[in-house]
Design an enzyme around this catalytic site. Sequence first.
Site, PDB file in Angstrom:
ATOM      1  N   GLU A 130      75.859  49.625  38.293  1.00 34.17           N
ATOM      2  CA  GLU A 130      76.117  49.495  39.737  1.00 34.17           C
ATOM      3  C   GLU A 130      74.881  48.849  40.348  1.00 34.17           C
ATOM      4  O   GLU A 130      73.748  49.211  39.999  1.00 34.17           O
ATOM      5  CB  GLU A 130      76.364  50.863  40.390  1.00 34.17           C
ATOM      6  CG  GLU A 130      77.624  51.544  39.900  1.00 34.17           C
ATOM      7  CD  GLU A 130      77.847  52.941  40.492  1.00 34.17           C
ATOM      8  OE1 GLU A 130      77.349  53.220  41.595  1.00 34.17           O
ATOM      9  OE2 GLU A 130      78.522  53.734  39.817  1.00 34.17           O
ATOM     10  N   GLU A 161      77.822  59.829  36.322  1.00 31.28           N
ATOM     11  CA  GLU A 161      77.034  60.823  37.055  1.00 31.28           C
ATOM     12  C   GLU A 161      77.346  62.273  36.706  1.00 31.28           C
ATOM     13  O   GLU A 161      77.779  63.047  37.551  1.00 31.28           O
ATOM     14  CB  GLU A 161      77.175  60.569  38.563  1.00 31.28           C
ATOM     15  CG  GLU A 161      76.628  59.210  38.908  1.00 31.28           C
ATOM     16  CD  GLU A 161      76.431  58.975  40.386  1.00 31.28           C
ATOM     17  OE1 GLU A 161      77.364  59.204  41.159  1.00 31.28           O
ATOM     18  OE2 GLU A 161      75.327  58.560  40.766  1.00 31.28           O
TER      19      GLU A 161
HETATM   20  C1  GAL Z   1      76.867  55.833  42.782  1.00 30.36           C
HETATM   21  C2  GAL Z   1      78.187  56.362  42.301  1.00 30.36           C
HETATM   22  C3  GAL Z   1      79.344  55.714  42.996  1.00 30.36           C
HETATM   23  C4  GAL Z   1      79.100  55.659  44.468  1.00 30.36           C
HETATM   24  C5  GAL Z   1      77.865  54.901  44.745  1.00 30.36           C
HETATM   25  C6  GAL Z   1      77.515  54.834  46.208  1.00 30.36           C
HETATM   26  O1  GAL Z   1      75.875  56.762  42.588  1.00 30.36           O
HETATM   27  O2  GAL Z   1      78.334  56.194  40.934  1.00 30.36           O
HETATM   28  O3  GAL Z   1      80.492  56.438  42.699  1.00 30.36           O
HETATM   29  O4  GAL Z   1      78.948  56.945  44.962  1.00 30.36           O
HETATM   30  O5  GAL Z   1      76.787  55.542  44.138  1.00 30.36           O
HETATM   31  O6  GAL Z   1      78.503  54.278  46.991  1.00 30.36           O
END
Ligand code: GAL
Length: 999
Positions: A510, A440
Site C-alpha cells: 500500500e 494487518e
Molecule cells: C492500511 C490498511 C487499509 C486501510 C489503509 C488506510 O493500514 O491496510 O485497509 O486501512 O491503511 O486507508
Amino acid sequence: MADMPVWAAPEITGWRRLPAHAVPRGGITLDGRWRFQLLPSPDASLSDRWAQIDVPGCWTMQDFEDVHGVRDLPQYLNFDMPWPDLPPHPPAVNPTGVYEREVDVPAEWAGRRVVLHVGAAESVVLARVNGIDVGMGKDSHLAGEFDVTHAVRPGEPNTIGLTVVKWSDATFVEDQDQWWHGGVTRPVRIYSTDPLYLDDVHISSGLADGGAGDLTVEVRVRSAGGLLPEGWRVSAWLDGPEPEVELPVDEEFAALAAEREQVSGWLGRVRLRATVPAVRPWSAETPELYGLTVRVFRPDGTVADESRHRVGFRTVEIVGRDLLVNGVRVYIRGVNRHDFHPRTGRVVSAEDMRADLVTMKQFGFNAVRTSHYPNDPALLDLADELGLYVVDEANVESHAYATELADDPAYLPAFLDRVSRMVRRDKNHPSVVIWSLGNESDYGVNHDAAAGWLRGYDPTRPLQYEGAIRYDYESGRAASDIACPMYASIDDIVGYARSGRQTRPLILCEYSHAMGNSNGSLSDYWAAIESTPGLQGGFIWEFWDHGLMQRVTDGRPAPDGGYAAGVAEPGYRWAYGGDFGDDPNDGNFCIDGVVFPDRTPKPVMYEHRELAGPVRIEPDGSSRVLVHNRQHFKDLSWLAAEWELSASGDAVAGRTAADRLRTVPAELPPIPPGGSATVDVPPELLAAPAGPGEVWLTLRVTTRDDLPWAPAGTTMCLPQIKVRDEDRDLITRAGEQIAGAGVGSWPVEVDGEGLLVHPLLASPPTLSLWRAPTDNDRIGGHAARWEELGLHALTREPLDVVRHGERVVVRARYTAAGGVSIAHEQVLTPTVGGVLIEETAVLPDALADVPRIGSVWETAAGFDAFEWFGQGPWETYPDRCAGGPVGAYRADVDRLFTPHARPQESGGRHAVRRFALTGGAARLAVHLDEPRQVSVTRHRDADLAAALHHDELVPLTRCVVHVDAAHRGLGTASCGPDTLAPYLVGPGTYTWSWVLSFT
Ligand code: GAL
C-alpha cells in the site's frame, strides 16, 4: 444449533462444507427474491411475518428492520471492532437473517450428486434443504458448498433455507477497514454432477525452453458412491490449431498414483503432462489464454464429468531481489481494490467488476491486490482475460486483536482454512502471481502454519505478508518472499535498496493514500523506483471512494447538477462513517480512492496514466526526439500517435482552439520492449509559425484498434517536451499580448483602504495564506495548527496608500487570528488594458509551514468559462503535476472544482502562465510573471472547510480566484508521508506580479 453456538467457536470453521476446488460449475441459479426475516440474534424465534429480499444483497443496503422493528444499517470502522466483547464472543445483539425460497429440482437429477453453492455470506452461513441441516461455513468472501444429495427431492419443489449470522468469532479475523454489512453477498445456485465426478483440477502452466509451454494438469476424481469403479479414466485436451492436443499421462506419476490407489480406492489422482510447442506466453500486457477440457470417463467409456478451463502459460519467480514474470523484471503498477458498489455495498456484478478492471487498464495499472480478501472468482477470470497481475489476499485481518490472534491456537484453523481455501479455489488463474496471507494481523505462528501449507501446495508462486516484514524488511522470511511495506517513505525504501542488506524484491503493498485531494509525490516515488535496483513498484491505496448512496432527507436543496461526474444523484449524497447513525465510526476515512463512488476517475488517475505510459519521449537535438518503449513484452504496433504543438504565443484573445493546436499524425517506429529509437519531428510542425513564446510538443498516444478494455482512440499517455523557451519575461509579453488584443487603457482606482476597485471585481485582491484543509492537512495535524495560527482569519490594516502619479503603492499589515503579523505591499501600475499588480509579502519565522501564499479575489457574477495556458486540462498541484501537459485549455468554471465527498481544497491548476474568465460580453484576463498555481471555483475556502458533504455546498454565481506565489504540495499525510520538503511553503519574502485586464 442454539445449544451449540457455532458462531462463537473459532475452532469450527465449517461443518459438512466441501473442500474448495477449481472446477467451474454451472447449475440452477437461486438468485432473485427470497423470503426473509431479520432476527435480533441467532437465538430469537422466527415470527410469521416474512418480507422479501434480493439475493445476492446486503440487508444493510436494503434497509431492513428486525422483527422488533430495529433497523440494521451499514457501519464504517477502520480497525476498532464494532462491539466491546473479547474474542471469540460476538455481541448479544447480533442481527441474523433467515432466508427461504423454493427451487424445482429436475427429476433427471435423481441418482446424481447435488451440491448447494452459497457464493458468500457475511459472516456465518447455516444451510438447510427441506428442513434438513446440510452444513455450515465461515469466511465472508469464499463460497460454502454443501453436498445436499441426501436432502433434495428431485422432480419436486424443494425449500432452501439459509441462516446468516452477522457477528461471530470469525468477525475478529475479518476486521478490515470497511463498511460492515450483513447478508448473502454473492450468487447462490444448486448444481448436480455424476456420482463419478471431477473433485478438483490443478493446472500448472509454465514456460519451457525454446518458447514451449510446460503444462501439468493434476486431476482428482471421486465417486459419490464411495469406491471408484474399476476402469475409470481421465483425459484432457488443450484447444489447439487442429487437431486438439490430448495430454499424455505423466508415466512416473501414474505408477505412483496406481500404488496409492490400491491403498485408497476412493480417491483417484491422475497427472497429465505435456510440452506444448511455441506457446504465446501470458502476461498483463499479453493476456494470451488457451482453452482446456478435462474429462473423466466411466468404465464403459462414456463421459461422466467434464470441465472447461482457461490456461495462461507464464512463469513467476524471484531471482535475487527481482520479481520476474516470464523471466523479465516487471514494474508493478498496482492498486488495492475492495468489492464495492455505492448502491449495493459489497455486492458487485460481473459488469461492475469488468468496469473496474477496464478503468484500471485505461489508466495504466497492471496489477491489483484484492485487499483484503478473495474476490468473486469472476474478477480473476476478468484479470486473466484483460491482463492484470493479481496479489490474491486471504480473508484474514485480526486488526483489533492482532497480536493475540496471530498466535492463538483457537484461531489456527481459521488462518489455515482461509488461506488454503483461497489457494485451492484460485490456483489455476495465470493472473494470480502472488499469494497474500492477509492484512494487518501482526505476525505469528498461525501465519507460518498457513505459509507452510501454501509452499507445499503451490511451489509455483511467491507469497507475501506485510505483517512479517513490518519491523524489519529482512525478517519474516517464512511468511513473506517479498518486502511489501505499507506507506513507507521514499527515503526509507531507497535506503533499504541501497543498504546492501536487501535480499528480496520490494513492492509496496500500500502507498500513496488517495484520501481526498491527495497522492502528492506519486511521481517522486516512481522516479525513485525506476532509478533504484531492488524497487519494483507498489499498490496505491486504494481504488474506490467508499461513499454509499444515501437519500438526503433534511430538506436541503438538491445540488444543481453542475458537477455531474463524481457527484451523487440530486437528492442523494455519498455517505460515509456516521451518516447512518453508526456509532462508533471512522468518518470519511473510507473515502480514499482514485475513483469517486460512481467510478469517475479523480485527477490522480491522469497522473498515474502518464507515469505508467507505454511511451516516453525526450529531446534529441533540435528536430529529433528519442522515443522510448516503456513496456516489458510488447512493441508499439498496437498504438497510434499524433504530434501536437502548443505555443503560448497562440493563446491570444480571438483565436479558436483549432488555431491554437497543430496536430500531425506521428509514425511510431518498431521499437522492441524496453528499447528506444530516434524519430524526426515532422518539418511542417517545426516550421509552423508558432509566434513568440514557449513551444511544447506533445505526443498523444492512443490505442490503434478496439481492445477488450479500450475502444480504438483511447488515450494511453501524453508525453511532452519543451521545444522552445519563453523568449522574454512574461510581464513584458503580457503587455504585448494585451496590446495585440486591441485593449485600451484602464486607470487604477483604489478605495480609502487601498483596495482595488472595478465593477467586475466583487471582492478585491487580498492576501491569502490558507486553504480549505485537505484530508491530508486535517488528519496530518496541519489544519489544527493553521487554525491555531489563525491563518483562516486574516485581518487587514492599511498602513499607507501613496500615489505616485498613475501608480499607487499600498502597504498593509495582515494579522492572523492567532496574532502573527505579515507585512504586505501592493504596487498598482496602470498598463495597457489593465493594471500591473506587484506584490511582496514577508512571512515571519512563526509561519514555518503554511498552505499557500498568494492573492484571493472574487469576480462579479456572470463569468462562466475559464481559459488558461499552463498545466491541464485536469487538476494539478505542485507535487502532483507529472500528468498535466502544458497547453492552452478551456473549461466551464463549474467543472474545474473536484467534488470530493467531503469538500476541501481542490480545482487547482499548476504552472499557469495566464488565464482569462469570460461570460457574456465580458472578459477578464490575468497574466502572471511566472508559472503559478491558480484556482477558480464557485466556493470560498471557509465554506469548503465548513461543509461535511458536497451537497451542502451552495455554489456562488461569482468566481473565487486564487493566484498563488507558492502553494503547499498535497502529500499523503492522512496515511503515510507528509508533503516532501521541496513542496512546502516556509518563512521568507515572497514576490509575485500579475497583470489584470478587462475587456
Ligand atoms: C492500511 C490498511 C487499509 C486501510 C489503509 C488506510 O493500514 O491496510 O485497509 O486501512 O491503511 O486507508
